[in-house]
Design an enzyme around this catalytic site. Sequence first.
Site, mmCIF file in Angstrom:
data_model
loop_
_atom_site.group_PDB
_atom_site.id
_atom_site.type_symbol
_atom_site.label_atom_id
_atom_site.label_comp_id
_atom_site.label_asym_id
_atom_site.label_seq_id
_atom_site.Cartn_x
_atom_site.Cartn_y
_atom_site.Cartn_z
ATOM 1 N N GLN A 11 1.092 -1.238 0.050
ATOM 2 C CA GLN A 11 -0.126 -0.161 0.075
ATOM 3 C C GLN A 11 0.833 1.435 -0.076
ATOM 4 O OE1 GLN A 11 -1.992 1.669 3.527
ATOM 5 N NE2 GLN A 11 -3.800 1.162 2.714
ATOM 6 N N SER A 12 0.452 2.231 -0.788
ATOM 7 C CA SER A 12 1.183 3.481 -0.844
ATOM 8 C C SER A 12 0.412 4.645 -0.166
ATOM 9 C CB SER A 12 1.433 3.785 -2.197
ATOM 10 O OG SER A 12 0.307 4.416 -2.986
ATOM 11 N N TRP A 14 -0.770 7.269 -1.309
ATOM 12 C CA TRP A 14 -1.784 7.555 -2.145
ATOM 13 C C TRP A 14 -3.005 6.493 -2.406
ATOM 14 C CZ3 TRP A 14 -0.333 11.592 -6.554
ATOM 15 C CH2 TRP A 14 0.188 12.682 -6.025
ATOM 16 N N THR A 21 -2.617 7.675 -8.706
ATOM 17 C CA THR A 21 -1.288 7.582 -8.227
ATOM 18 C C THR A 21 -0.195 7.836 -9.565
ATOM 19 O OG1 THR A 21 -1.395 6.341 -6.170
ATOM 20 C CG2 THR A 21 0.814 6.801 -6.980
ATOM 21 N N ARG A 60 7.708 3.149 -4.920
ATOM 22 C CA ARG A 60 7.198 2.177 -4.092
ATOM 23 C C ARG A 60 7.152 0.550 -4.293
ATOM 24 N NH1 ARG A 60 3.908 5.033 -7.536
ATOM 25 N NH2 ARG A 60 2.288 4.156 -8.737
ATOM 26 N N TYR A 90 -1.765 8.187 -15.255
ATOM 27 C CA TYR A 90 -2.982 8.655 -15.213
ATOM 28 C C TYR A 90 -3.262 10.025 -15.593
ATOM 29 C CZ TYR A 90 -5.315 4.586 -12.930
ATOM 30 O OH TYR A 90 -5.669 3.188 -12.747
ATOM 31 N N ARG A 114 -11.168 4.482 -15.580
ATOM 32 C CA ARG A 114 -10.389 3.392 -14.610
ATOM 33 C C ARG A 114 -10.567 2.084 -15.143
ATOM 34 N NH1 ARG A 114 -11.930 3.616 -8.306
ATOM 35 N NH2 ARG A 114 -10.239 2.063 -8.722
ATOM 36 N N ARG A 115 -11.558 1.631 -15.814
ATOM 37 C CA ARG A 115 -11.748 0.115 -16.151
ATOM 38 C C ARG A 115 -11.698 -0.302 -17.499
ATOM 39 N NH1 ARG A 115 -9.778 -2.125 -12.149
ATOM 40 N NH2 ARG A 115 -10.554 -4.129 -12.717
ATOM 41 N N HIS A 159 3.442 -2.940 -10.362
ATOM 42 C CA HIS A 159 2.402 -1.986 -10.241
ATOM 43 C C HIS A 159 1.098 -3.001 -10.783
ATOM 44 C CE1 HIS A 159 5.059 1.382 -9.134
ATOM 45 N NE2 HIS A 159 5.774 0.657 -10.057
#
Length: 207
Positions: A11-12, A14, A21, A60, A90, A114-115, A159
Amino acid sequence: MSTLVLVRHGQSQWNLENRFTGWVDVPLTVLGREEAHRAGRALARTGLKFTNAYTSELVRAQDTLAIILEELGRPDIPITRDVALNERHYGDLQGLNKAETAEKYGAEQVHIWRRSYDVPPPGADGESLEMTAARTLPYFDEHIRADLAAGNTVLVAAHGNSLRSIVMALDGLTHKQVLELNIATGVPIVYEFDESGKVTSKKTLEP
């Protein structure tokens, strides 16, 4: 026979704050570091002896890998870092709270960004999953598959979306099926391959 282990970073900050992120270099949270330690301990129990490791250019993922290798007692193995394994970019959404963005643009539009497979978020640098796969998979095929073909045991810390691209290819998922795929933070995915490069088994190592 060869083995590949994929691990999404812990977990980051953000992730915790529910922000997009992408390529912004944010650190792991305390929980994220613990997830990485748990992943390392889970891998230690398998007895796998890693030959080398790959990660992205983002801290990360690099810190997650370092913690895992610490747990394995193998901080000295060769590590390759490459932007090809970075998270999906993003675009203009980076840094924005996801709930607030849904209020601004509408939940349906944000869901599409997003998807969907081939619709990028706004901004010149924004990437769809298709665009992410277009940089991740050629790198995977050229470098990581070559290591696997040599019989190596390889660890990749990266990621959610770069790993979704790889899993899509390894599992033979359709563009529609991959949209339902979520990669959990800090949970190793272990693939084994035969001498021809065919996947013979897949399992996840729950902490």
